[in-house]
Write a protein that holds these residues in place. Structure first.
Motif, PDB file in Angstrom:
ATOM      1  N   PRO A  13       0.849  -1.188   0.000  1.00 48.58           N
ATOM      2  CA  PRO A  13       0.000   0.000   0.000  1.00 48.58           C
ATOM      3  C   PRO A  13       0.888   1.243   0.000  1.00 48.58           C
ATOM      4  O   PRO A  13       1.995   1.204   0.547  1.00 48.58           O
ATOM      5  CB  PRO A  13      -0.735  -0.101   1.345  1.00 48.58           C
ATOM      6  CG  PRO A  13       0.224  -0.816   2.240  1.00 48.58           C
ATOM      7  CD  PRO A  13       1.012  -1.749   1.355  1.00 48.58           C
ATOM      8  N   ASP A  18      -3.275   4.577  -2.086  1.00 47.37           N
ATOM      9  CA  ASP A  18      -4.312   5.118  -1.216  1.00 47.37           C
ATOM     10  C   ASP A  18      -4.514   6.603  -1.524  1.00 47.37           C
ATOM     11  O   ASP A  18      -4.103   7.477  -0.767  1.00 47.37           O
ATOM     12  CB  ASP A  18      -3.925   4.907   0.259  1.00 47.37           C
ATOM     13  CG  ASP A  18      -5.034   5.353   1.207  1.00 47.37           C
ATOM     14  OD1 ASP A  18      -6.165   5.593   0.737  1.00 47.37           O
ATOM     15  OD2 ASP A  18      -4.772   5.450   2.423  1.00 47.37           O
ATOM     16  N   ARG A  56      -9.396   8.528   0.240  1.00 46.76           N
ATOM     17  CA  ARG A  56      -8.356   8.180   1.217  1.00 46.76           C
ATOM     18  C   ARG A  56      -8.924   7.190   2.223  1.00 46.76           C
ATOM     19  O   ARG A  56      -9.914   7.476   2.902  1.00 46.76           O
ATOM     20  CB  ARG A  56      -7.901   9.457   1.926  1.00 46.76           C
ATOM     21  CG  ARG A  56      -6.911   9.222   3.050  1.00 46.76           C
ATOM     22  CD  ARG A  56      -5.506   9.070   2.541  1.00 46.76           C
ATOM     23  NE  ARG A  56      -4.562   8.825   3.621  1.00 46.76           N
ATOM     24  CZ  ARG A  56      -4.052   9.762   4.401  1.00 46.76           C
ATOM     25  NH1 ARG A  56      -4.386  11.026   4.228  1.00 46.76           N
ATOM     26  NH2 ARG A  56      -3.200   9.459   5.355  1.00 46.76           N
ATOM     27  N   ASP A 100       5.678  -2.406   3.412  1.00 54.38           N
ATOM     28  CA  ASP A 100       5.507  -0.964   3.298  1.00 54.38           C
ATOM     29  C   ASP A 100       6.090  -0.505   1.965  1.00 54.38           C
ATOM     30  O   ASP A 100       6.860  -1.223   1.339  1.00 54.38           O
ATOM     31  CB  ASP A 100       6.235  -0.252   4.442  1.00 54.38           C
ATOM     32  CG  ASP A 100       5.325  -0.027   5.644  1.00 54.38           C
ATOM     33  OD1 ASP A 100       4.267  -0.669   5.715  1.00 54.38           O
ATOM     34  OD2 ASP A 100       5.686   0.801   6.507  1.00 54.38           O
ATOM     35  N   SER A 101       5.776   0.719   1.594  1.00 51.97           N
ATOM     36  CA  SER A 101       6.198   1.220   0.281  1.00 51.97           C
ATOM     37  C   SER A 101       7.613   1.797   0.285  1.00 51.97           C
ATOM     38  O   SER A 101       8.026   2.433  -0.661  1.00 51.97           O
ATOM     39  CB  SER A 101       5.196   2.270  -0.187  1.00 51.97           C
ATOM     40  OG  SER A 101       4.877   3.166   0.861  1.00 51.97           O
ATOM     41  N   HIS A 102       8.345   1.630   1.396  1.00 59.74           N
ATOM     42  CA  HIS A 102       9.734   2.122   1.459  1.00 59.74           C
ATOM     43  C   HIS A 102      10.574   1.063   2.165  1.00 59.74           C
ATOM     44  O   HIS A 102      11.012   1.259   3.289  1.00 59.74           O
ATOM     45  CB  HIS A 102       9.803   3.467   2.190  1.00 59.74           C
ATOM     46  CG  HIS A 102       8.783   3.559   3.282  1.00 59.74           C
ATOM     47  ND1 HIS A 102       7.633   4.306   3.172  1.00 59.74           N
ATOM     48  CD2 HIS A 102       8.706   2.944   4.487  1.00 59.74           C
ATOM     49  CE1 HIS A 102       6.911   4.147   4.275  1.00 59.74           C
ATOM     50  NE2 HIS A 102       7.540   3.324   5.081  1.00 59.74           N
ATOM     51  N   ARG A 139      10.799   6.720   9.443  1.00 57.96           N
ATOM     52  CA  ARG A 139      10.820   8.136   9.089  1.00 57.96           C
ATOM     53  C   ARG A 139      11.236   9.022  10.254  1.00 57.96           C
ATOM     54  O   ARG A 139      11.134   8.631  11.414  1.00 57.96           O
ATOM     55  CB  ARG A 139       9.419   8.581   8.671  1.00 57.96           C
ATOM     56  CG  ARG A 139       8.754   7.750   7.624  1.00 57.96           C
ATOM     57  CD  ARG A 139       7.346   8.300   7.511  1.00 57.96           C
ATOM     58  NE  ARG A 139       6.412   7.439   6.854  1.00 57.96           N
ATOM     59  CZ  ARG A 139       6.182   7.456   5.544  1.00 57.96           C
ATOM     60  NH1 ARG A 139       6.897   8.239   4.773  1.00 57.96           N
ATOM     61  NH2 ARG A 139       5.265   6.685   5.036  1.00 57.96           N
ATOM     62  N   TYR A 151       2.469  12.708   6.002  1.00 50.40           N
ATOM     63  CA  TYR A 151       1.136  12.877   5.405  1.00 50.40           C
ATOM     64  C   TYR A 151       0.133  13.363   6.434  1.00 50.40           C
ATOM     65  O   TYR A 151       0.344  13.244   7.631  1.00 50.40           O
ATOM     66  CB  TYR A 151       0.641  11.587   4.752  1.00 50.40           C
ATOM     67  CG  TYR A 151       0.843  10.328   5.576  1.00 50.40           C
ATOM     68  CD1 TYR A 151      -0.010  10.010   6.624  1.00 50.40           C
ATOM     69  CD2 TYR A 151       1.882   9.436   5.290  1.00 50.40           C
ATOM     70  CE1 TYR A 151       0.169   8.844   7.357  1.00 50.40           C
ATOM     71  CE2 TYR A 151       2.068   8.277   6.019  1.00 50.40           C
ATOM     72  CZ  TYR A 151       1.209   7.986   7.052  1.00 50.40           C
ATOM     73  OH  TYR A 151       1.385   6.849   7.785  1.00 50.40           O
TER      74      TYR A 151
HETATM   75  N1  UDP Z   1      -0.251   4.264   4.018  1.00 50.88           N
HETATM   76  C1  UDP Z   1      -1.417   4.281   3.276  1.00 50.88           C
HETATM   77  N2  UDP Z   1      -2.409   5.152   3.635  1.00 50.88           N
HETATM   78  C2  UDP Z   1      -2.302   5.992   4.712  1.00 50.88           C
HETATM   79  C3  UDP Z   1      -1.136   5.935   5.484  1.00 50.88           C
HETATM   80  C4  UDP Z   1      -0.116   5.052   5.118  1.00 50.88           C
HETATM   81  O1  UDP Z   1      -1.544   3.542   2.312  1.00 50.88           O
HETATM   82  O2  UDP Z   1      -3.227   6.744   4.972  1.00 50.88           O
HETATM   83  C5  UDP Z   1       0.816   3.317   3.641  1.00 50.88           C
HETATM   84  C6  UDP Z   1       2.212   3.898   3.593  1.00 50.88           C
HETATM   85  O3  UDP Z   1       2.503   4.409   2.311  1.00 50.88           O
HETATM   86  C7  UDP Z   1       3.070   2.706   3.947  1.00 50.88           C
HETATM   87  C8  UDP Z   1       2.199   1.917   4.906  1.00 50.88           C
HETATM   88  O4  UDP Z   1       0.868   2.343   4.654  1.00 50.88           O
HETATM   89  O5  UDP Z   1       3.335   1.894   2.835  1.00 50.88           O
HETATM   90  C9  UDP Z   1       2.545   2.155   6.369  1.00 50.88           C
HETATM   91  O6  UDP Z   1       2.516   3.534   6.678  1.00 50.88           O
HETATM   92  P1  UDP Z   1       3.798   4.292   7.241  1.00 50.88           P
HETATM   93  O7  UDP Z   1       5.005   3.812   6.526  1.00 50.88           O
HETATM   94  O8  UDP Z   1       3.552   5.745   7.181  1.00 50.88           O
HETATM   95  O9  UDP Z   1       3.825   3.812   8.743  1.00 50.88           O
HETATM   96  P2  UDP Z   1       5.150   3.601   9.622  1.00 50.88           P
HETATM   97  O10 UDP Z   1       5.992   2.606   8.914  1.00 50.88           O
HETATM   98  O11 UDP Z   1       5.810   4.940   9.684  1.00 50.88           O
HETATM   99  O12 UDP Z   1       4.617   3.110  10.929  1.00 50.88           O
END
Ligand code: UDP
Ligand code: MN
Length: 490
Positions: free
Chosen positions: A152, A185, A214, A237-239, A373, A378
């Motif tokens: 996602p 999303d 969203r 995750d996307s990163h 991060r 966002y």
């Molecule tokens: N993401 C999404 N919609 C949202 C918030 C996050 O699709 O409203 C995706 C985001 O791109 C990522 C994954 O969900 O791939 C997890 O979010 P994030 O990396 O921000 O969370 P963290 O890893 O910082 O806990």
């Protein structure tokens, strides 16, 4: 005399036979105890007896895995060799040498990590193999289920998203990847529209789906899962960056017990210079505190595996990265679709797994890097909050806690740079007096500074007021502007 000896021998033989053969006693039970899911061998080949060993048919059937399936070395030796030869920015997971021009605030704004640095590193960069050395000799089932990989994303950076996809394609056996499903999303950044579609058209196994509004990460993951065709679904995750041979150790555990949800070890990709490192300590498992904050705590020595590279149970997962049998995921009811944006979903799925006769494991031989991060870039729509509901009382101090405001401790700061701590409420204003300002900052008149939060090390501290800093913005719900103004005037 002889007859006595014979009797004795018979008795000994009988006891031995009972020990070996009867269920739930003796060696048999011992053996099963060592293998809680009833599948010998953990993820390795260590205790699988060779064909023909053991004459009892029942024993044979149970001891032989997956109907006598063969094990194989899934390492892609050629790709490992090619990776080892790579040199350049960030290769081998080394830190990128940042210049002052790249150190600027602007580089972090949109993603919460340094996108300038990310853009300078190859999408196919190599990573250091930081797995336990035993992982090199582990063998996994020759026939493994395939997987849909669901990613996602919401307004993800171009190079960080693409590097995620490239790392998966480069380091997964192609026959095990049914598809990669990118689920957008409702992003509004241009590069994620046509350019992404054009780029991904080059990769037949990649699909792009988009939400119509969203949805937050939970419903976005669910949308991906609902179209998935693979035997297993793997969420990333996307990163992220998948490391060497990451996939077979995950799929192997699911093949042996379809109710096992597995998580790779999550490594840290530094949000500044993109160096790739392990998290502090591998012998840690998931936990949470009374405020539902996820944390990793050390596994007590008596529960640690003899081989630290073997899978181990974990009560709760970190959240973003795991693989699950697709049908089992839906038997569990997927995620609760009422969960918003992010947070809390890891507990929901973890509790359901354990309560429904499944299990959850961390797999040390499977490693995936994740960019933690600096801050959340966002917008989280007002009114929906995260795992922790955090309510503030409407008074001059700030009392975190339950909606009835029964808590008797207050936010307290002693200087213009000090941490914000919780202290018994004294109702004397001073260090505990806060102003809710229109610019959404929390101002502290005694020190003349504002409340700030550090995403990287989870601290709340005082800082020079800067209303344009996202980490000083607080969400005020249901405010009455007249009351607020009067409050701030006094
Ligand atoms: N993401 C999404 N919609 C949202 C918030 C996050 O699709 O409203 C995706 C985001 O791109 C990522 C994954 O969900 O791939 C997890 O979010 P994030 O990396 O921000 O969370 P963290 O890893 O910082 O806990
Ligand atoms: Mn993330």
């Amino acid at each position: 005399m002889r007859r006595k000896e014979k009797r004795l021998l018979q008795a000994v033989a009988l006891v031995l036979a009972a020990l070996v053969l009867l269920p739930n006693v003796g060696l048999w039970a011992l053996y099963r105890e060592r293998q809680p899911d009833g599948t010998p061998g953990g993820s390795g080949a260590a205790v699988v007896p060779a064909a023909g060993q053991g004459s009892h048919s029942r024993q044979k059937k149970t001891f032989f895995l997956g109907d006598g399936q063969k094990l194989k070395d899934w390492h892609d030796k050629d790709s490992i060799r090619r990776d080892a030869q790579r040199v350049g920015n960030g290769e081998q997971g080394r830190p990128y040498p940042m210049t002052d021009a790249e150190r600027v605030d602007q580089a972090y704004r949109e993603n919460g990590f340094n996108i300038y640095v990310s853009d300078k590193i190859s999408l196919n960069r190599s990573l250091p193999d930081i797995r336990h050395p035993n992982c090199n000799s582990k063998r996994y089932l020759e026939t493994l289920p395939n997987t849909s990989i669901i990613i996602p994303f919401h307004n993800e950076g171009w190079s960080s998203l693409l590097r995620t996809v490239h790392s998966v394609l480069n380091r997964s056996p192609p026959e095990l990847v049914a598809e990669i499903v990118l689920v957008d999303d409702f992003s509004d950044r241009e590069h994620l529209k046509k350019p992404l579609e054009d780029y991904m058209a080059l990769f037949p196994s990649v699909r792009i789906l988009r939400t119509k509004k969203r949805e937050g990460l939970i419903r976005t993951r669910m949308l991906g899962a609902s179209v998935a065709t693979g035997d297993v679904i793997t969420f990333l995750d996307s990163h992220c960056e998948a490391n060497v041979n990451w996939l077979p150790p995950l799929l192997d555990r699911i093949a042996r017990n379809r109710k096992t949800i597995v998580c790779p070890m999550i490594d840290v990709i530094d949000h500044d210079d993109f160096r790739y490192e392990t998290q502090a300590g591998d012998a840690m498992r998931g936990a949470f505190d009374w405020e539902m904050y996820y944390k990793r705590i050390p596994i007590p020595p008596e529960l640690q595996k003899a081989d630290p590279s073997d899978p181990f149970e974990s009560p709760v997962m970190a959240g973003g990265l795991f693989a699950v049998d697709r049908k089992w995921f839906w038997e569990l009811g997927g995620y609760d679709p009422g969960l918003e944006i992010w947070g809390g979903e890891q507990y929901e799925i973890s509790f359901k797994v354990w309560m429904c006769g499944g299990r959850m494991e961390d797999i040390p031989c499977s490693r995936v890097g994740h960019i933690y991060r600096k801050y959340v870039p966002y917008k989280v729509p007002a009114g929906v909050s995260l795992a922790r509901v955090f309510t503030f009382t409407w008074r001059e101090d700030i009392r975190p806690g339950d909606p009835q405001h029964t808590k008797k401790f207050c936010f307290d700061a002693i200087s213009h740079t000090s941490p914000v701590t919780l202290y018994d409420c004294h109702s004397m204003k001073g260090n505990q007096l806060w102003k809710y300002r229109k610019d959404k900052t929390l101002y502290h008149p005694v020190s003349g500074s504002c409340m700030d939060c550090s995403e990287s090390d989870h601290r709340i501290f005082m800082n020079t007021c800067n209303p344009s800093s996202v980490t000083q913005q607080w969400l005020f719900e249901h405010t009455n502007s007249t009351v607020l103004e009067k409050f701030n005037r006094n």
